[in-house]
Design an enzyme around this catalytic site. Structure first.
Site, mmCIF file in Angstrom:
data_model
loop_
_atom_site.group_PDB
_atom_site.id
_atom_site.type_symbol
_atom_site.label_atom_id
_atom_site.label_comp_id
_atom_site.label_asym_id
_atom_site.label_seq_id
_atom_site.Cartn_x
_atom_site.Cartn_y
_atom_site.Cartn_z
ATOM 1 N N HIS A 57 20.055 51.145 -21.500
ATOM 2 C CA HIS A 57 19.184 52.423 -21.974
ATOM 3 C C HIS A 57 17.728 52.125 -21.332
ATOM 4 C CE1 HIS A 57 19.152 48.610 -24.718
ATOM 5 N NE2 HIS A 57 17.726 48.727 -24.394
HETATM 6 C C1 T46 Z 1 16.970 46.029 -25.161
HETATM 7 C C2 T46 Z 1 17.886 44.897 -24.774
HETATM 8 C C3 T46 Z 1 17.209 43.927 -23.729
HETATM 9 C C4 T46 Z 1 18.755 46.244 -34.604
HETATM 10 O O1 T46 Z 1 19.436 47.053 -35.698
HETATM 11 N N1 T46 Z 1 17.469 46.025 -34.408
HETATM 12 C C5 T46 Z 1 17.084 45.528 -33.216
HETATM 13 O O2 T46 Z 1 15.866 45.175 -33.166
HETATM 14 C C6 T46 Z 1 18.011 45.502 -32.115
HETATM 15 C C7 T46 Z 1 17.328 44.925 -30.695
HETATM 16 C C8 T46 Z 1 19.181 45.895 -32.465
HETATM 17 N N2 T46 Z 1 19.629 46.330 -33.588
HETATM 18 C C9 T46 Z 1 21.096 46.876 -33.699
HETATM 19 C C10 T46 Z 1 21.414 48.110 -32.674
HETATM 20 C C11 T46 Z 1 22.960 47.896 -32.431
HETATM 21 O O3 T46 Z 1 23.552 48.322 -33.773
HETATM 22 O O4 T46 Z 1 21.832 45.585 -33.159
HETATM 23 C C12 T46 Z 1 23.117 46.308 -32.505
HETATM 24 C C13 T46 Z 1 23.068 45.672 -30.975
HETATM 25 O O5 T46 Z 1 21.758 46.493 -30.089
HETATM 26 P P1 T46 Z 1 22.146 46.998 -28.836
HETATM 27 O O6 T46 Z 1 23.383 47.535 -28.547
HETATM 28 O O7 T46 Z 1 21.018 47.862 -28.395
HETATM 29 O O8 T46 Z 1 22.025 45.653 -27.933
HETATM 30 P P2 T46 Z 1 21.561 45.690 -26.377
HETATM 31 O O9 T46 Z 1 22.098 44.263 -25.936
HETATM 32 O O10 T46 Z 1 22.263 46.815 -25.580
HETATM 33 O O11 T46 Z 1 20.201 45.872 -25.929
HETATM 34 C C14 T46 Z 1 19.354 45.100 -26.554
HETATM 35 C C15 T46 Z 1 18.007 45.922 -27.379
HETATM 36 O O12 T46 Z 1 18.606 46.574 -28.281
HETATM 37 C C16 T46 Z 1 17.322 46.583 -26.544
HETATM 38 O O13 T46 Z 1 15.985 47.032 -27.017
HETATM 39 O O14 T46 Z 1 16.346 46.376 -24.580
HETATM 40 O O15 T46 Z 1 18.427 44.214 -25.602
#
Ligand code: T46
Length: 140
Positions: A57
């Site tokens: 993303h």
């Molecule tokens: C990024 C990279 C480096 C939350 O509820 N609050 C939060 O602050 C974050 C970061 C995530 N979430 C929830 C949203 C999803 O349901 O946690 C779950 C996993 O998040 P995500 O799939 O977005 O994780 P990554 O590892 O793909 O990405 C993360 C960050 O979301 C993003 O901002 O830049 O790490």
């Protein structure tokens, strides 16, 4: 703040100063000092299974700094004009991501703890998770 890399509005690797002595090492991150934004949110990614790739993303507004405080991982970056791969393998090595950096994290070592400092509170609407939409928003 005195880091030219922060002025370019694009991703940048930079060093965090190590304050070590005979007891061990210590590194400090401070808003608007060595981090070029007010840090509103901190999260960390750990226990990532082998072969997993995460991220996929970009953001509309959020700026982030990534630091692998334990272990190592790689980051694939794409800002529509150039693509690059970055290795984060030391707690003093930091990667600034601008909103227009599509990013994917991969090759996590089992002990990797990836610390993320963010300029915004969490908002699902700030994410661009579709690559075609990313190109529409940030391309050309
Ligand atoms: C990024 C990279 C480096 C939350 O509820 N609050 C939060 O602050 C974050 C970061 C995530 N979430 C929830 C949203 C999803 O349901 O946690 C779950 C996993 O998040 P995500 O799939 O977005 O994780 P990554 O590892 O793909 O990405 C993360 C960050 O979301 C993003 O901002 O830049 O790490």
């Amino acid at each position: 703040m005195n880091n030219n890399a922060f002025l370019k509005n694009e991703s940048a690797l930079f060093d965090i100063q190590e304050l070590g002595d005979s007891r061990g090492a210590l590194a400090v991150v401070e808003s608007m000092k060595n981090i070029p934004f007010d840090v509103k949110r901190v999260f960390y990614i750990y226990g990532t299974a082998e072969g997993i790739r995460r991220g996929f993303h970009a953001h509309h507004k959020t700026r982030q700094v990534l630091i692998s405080v334990s272990g190592n991982c790689k980051v694939h970056l794409d800002n529509t004009k150039r693509k690059k791969e970055v290795l984060l393998d030391h707690p003093t090595k930091a990667l600034l991501l601008e909103p227009n950096d599509w990013h994917e994290m991969y090759d996590f070592s089992p002990d990797c703890v990836l610390l993320v400092l963010a300029s915004e509170l969490y908002q699902a609407e700030d994410y661009i998770r579709d690559y075609d939409q990313f190109i529409e928003v940030y391309g050309s």
